[in-house]
Scaffold this motif. Sequence first.
Motif, PDB file in Angstrom:
ATOM      1  N   ALA A  38       0.921  -1.242   0.200  1.00  0.00           N
ATOM      2  CA  ALA A  38       0.200  -0.113  -0.217  1.00  0.00           C
ATOM      3  C   ALA A  38       1.259   1.077  -0.302  1.00  0.00           C
ATOM      4  O   ALA A  38       2.159   0.848   0.362  1.00  0.00           O
ATOM      5  N   ALA A  39       0.505   2.543  -0.569  1.00  0.00           N
ATOM      6  CA  ALA A  39       0.720   3.749  -0.456  1.00  0.00           C
ATOM      7  C   ALA A  39       1.057   4.327   0.787  1.00  0.00           C
ATOM      8  O   ALA A  39       0.443   3.866   1.823  1.00  0.00           O
ATOM      9  N   VAL A 120      15.069   8.975   4.769  1.00  0.00           N
ATOM     10  CA  VAL A 120      13.514   7.856   4.465  1.00  0.00           C
ATOM     11  C   VAL A 120      14.162   6.378   5.192  1.00  0.00           C
ATOM     12  O   VAL A 120      15.802   5.873   5.251  1.00  0.00           O
ATOM     13  N   HIS A 121      13.617   5.906   6.195  1.00  0.00           N
ATOM     14  CA  HIS A 121      14.276   4.382   7.274  1.00  0.00           C
ATOM     15  C   HIS A 121      15.669   3.550   6.619  1.00  0.00           C
ATOM     16  O   HIS A 121      14.679   3.256   4.442  1.00  0.00           O
ATOM     17  N   PRO A 122      16.186   2.441   6.782  1.00  0.00           N
ATOM     18  CA  PRO A 122      16.729   1.988   5.579  1.00  0.00           C
ATOM     19  C   PRO A 122      16.162   1.060   5.706  1.00  0.00           C
ATOM     20  O   PRO A 122      16.400   0.372   4.589  1.00  0.00           O
ATOM     21  N   ALA A 127      11.371   1.829  -2.596  1.00  0.00           N
ATOM     22  CA  ALA A 127      10.169   2.130  -2.567  1.00  0.00           C
ATOM     23  C   ALA A 127       9.273   3.582  -2.726  1.00  0.00           C
ATOM     24  O   ALA A 127       7.949   4.147  -3.447  1.00  0.00           O
ATOM     25  N   GLY A 128      10.715   5.001  -3.406  1.00  0.00           N
ATOM     26  CA  GLY A 128       9.659   5.751  -3.643  1.00  0.00           C
ATOM     27  C   GLY A 128       9.878   6.863  -2.984  1.00  0.00           C
ATOM     28  O   GLY A 128       8.878   7.872  -3.425  1.00  0.00           O
ATOM     29  N   LEU A 133       7.238  12.203  -0.966  1.00  0.00           N
ATOM     30  CA  LEU A 133       7.577  13.332   0.104  1.00  0.00           C
ATOM     31  C   LEU A 133       8.323  14.589  -1.219  1.00  0.00           C
ATOM     32  O   LEU A 133       7.084  15.659  -0.568  1.00  0.00           O
ATOM     33  N   THR A 134       9.336  14.857  -1.743  1.00  0.00           N
ATOM     34  CA  THR A 134       9.356  15.874  -2.238  1.00  0.00           C
ATOM     35  C   THR A 134       8.420  15.865  -3.502  1.00  0.00           C
ATOM     36  O   THR A 134       8.218  17.611  -3.138  1.00  0.00           O
ATOM     37  N   GLU A 135       7.642  14.873  -4.071  1.00  0.00           N
ATOM     38  CA  GLU A 135       6.588  16.128  -4.713  1.00  0.00           C
ATOM     39  C   GLU A 135       5.832  16.286  -3.958  1.00  0.00           C
ATOM     40  O   GLU A 135       5.114  17.413  -4.193  1.00  0.00           O
ATOM     41  N   ALA A 136       4.918  16.192  -2.853  1.00  0.00           N
ATOM     42  CA  ALA A 136       4.411  16.025  -2.386  1.00  0.00           C
ATOM     43  C   ALA A 136       4.741  18.139  -1.848  1.00  0.00           C
ATOM     44  O   ALA A 136       4.002  18.890  -2.084  1.00  0.00           O
ATOM     45  N   LEU A 137       5.612  17.842  -1.330  1.00  0.00           N
ATOM     46  CA  LEU A 137       6.106  19.088  -1.196  1.00  0.00           C
ATOM     47  C   LEU A 137       5.958  20.793  -2.061  1.00  0.00           C
ATOM     48  O   LEU A 137       5.308  21.505  -1.895  1.00  0.00           O
TER      49      LEU A 137
END
Length: 419
Positions: A38-39, A120-122, A127-128, A133-137
Amino acid sequence: MATPVAGPGVTSNGAPLAGADAASVPAPVTSTGPTPAAAPVITPAAPADIAELRQLYYAVYGPHYPVALGTDPAEMARLIEDPYSLWLVGRCPGTGALTGSAAIHGEAGSRIGRLEGIAVHPEHRSAGLAATLTEALCAGMLDTGRLDSVYATVRTVSAGPQRVVARNGFRPLGILPNAVDLRSRESLALYARHSAGVLDRRIPVTEVPAPLLPLLRTAGAALGIGYPGVRAATAPHPAPSGTRDAGDRLEMIEAPAFVRRRFRERFPSAEGWFYPLHTPNVLLTPEDGRFEVYAYLNRAGGYCSLLTAHPDPAAAAACLEPVTRALARAGAGYVEALVPLAHHEVLSAFLAEGFVAGAVYPAMRADGDGFHDYAVLSRSGERIDFRGVAVEPPLQPYLDCYVSAWASTHLPTTSEVAP
């Protein structure tokens, strides 16, 4: 601008655009666990997330992260509540665990922001999530018209960070060599993304110092913009200030609250200075007080940004060498300056003192209906080594341009070499 994102500093940064503080894009790690079906759930960061966020940044960067965004609870709370910034987190839809974080840091009175703190947690990489996050910002800060541009200073220890920002519409603006100390000296790449139509409203520049012309050609080709009619400045190149007795008597005042008050008295508005997202914390002045240099010094990251001088930058131009030496003694292995491309006299003064232009930021500052371009110049007191740098093809021309400019500045010509 030396603040690395997780670029970014840039950054900072305040690094590079060695930036205010530098948050950096971590090197990609292949996840050993299953990719979530899931996203991720993306939400604004909240004060209740601070403890988990600190654990996330420690898991990604360890104990050597020189940025308040992931380490200082008070600063983190301030950024979360800041109406000019946006901080988003990603959570696993199944467990609710916090798996990613990123922010765009803005400020009052400015329409430029810095992408920082991408982590992003290791166990959840590949998983992109960083791109999501960058695009949402960017959708929340650029596409809505809140900002004209967002920059990032991106680590070059691997190609992954460059790909993350490039996939989200950021384009390379240059290289910041030795910009930050993260266990060892690292070079950062400067990237930016502009709102629609901003690059079309740049205020033309007629002349620049000759050493900057190759950088402008490189930026023009990379960004699809032009510098028509720009010629080499005819003013004579200033001589280096060298070592002077007066320079050895520079006093450096490290009292952040006092420096901020003094700075606000000298510059009650932004008309006399421009260095987004950087607040001075040190002041340098000679015994006679004829000028004051304001700078942001980050000891943890080993970098410094020269913000401005009073009564004007030209007043301190003749003492750039002792100023740089004083900052180097204070731990700044990288010193950066952000100069309007139209101010060729100030640019020439920095070039005469061994600073090299590694990046150009087009349409950085709004002025009426137009935008001014800026050059990022830097000088490192430590050996620059690009052998471990991973460079994506769009960034390579900037690296080649910097190496050539550095050689022209610091290597003797054939006529200067004794037989």
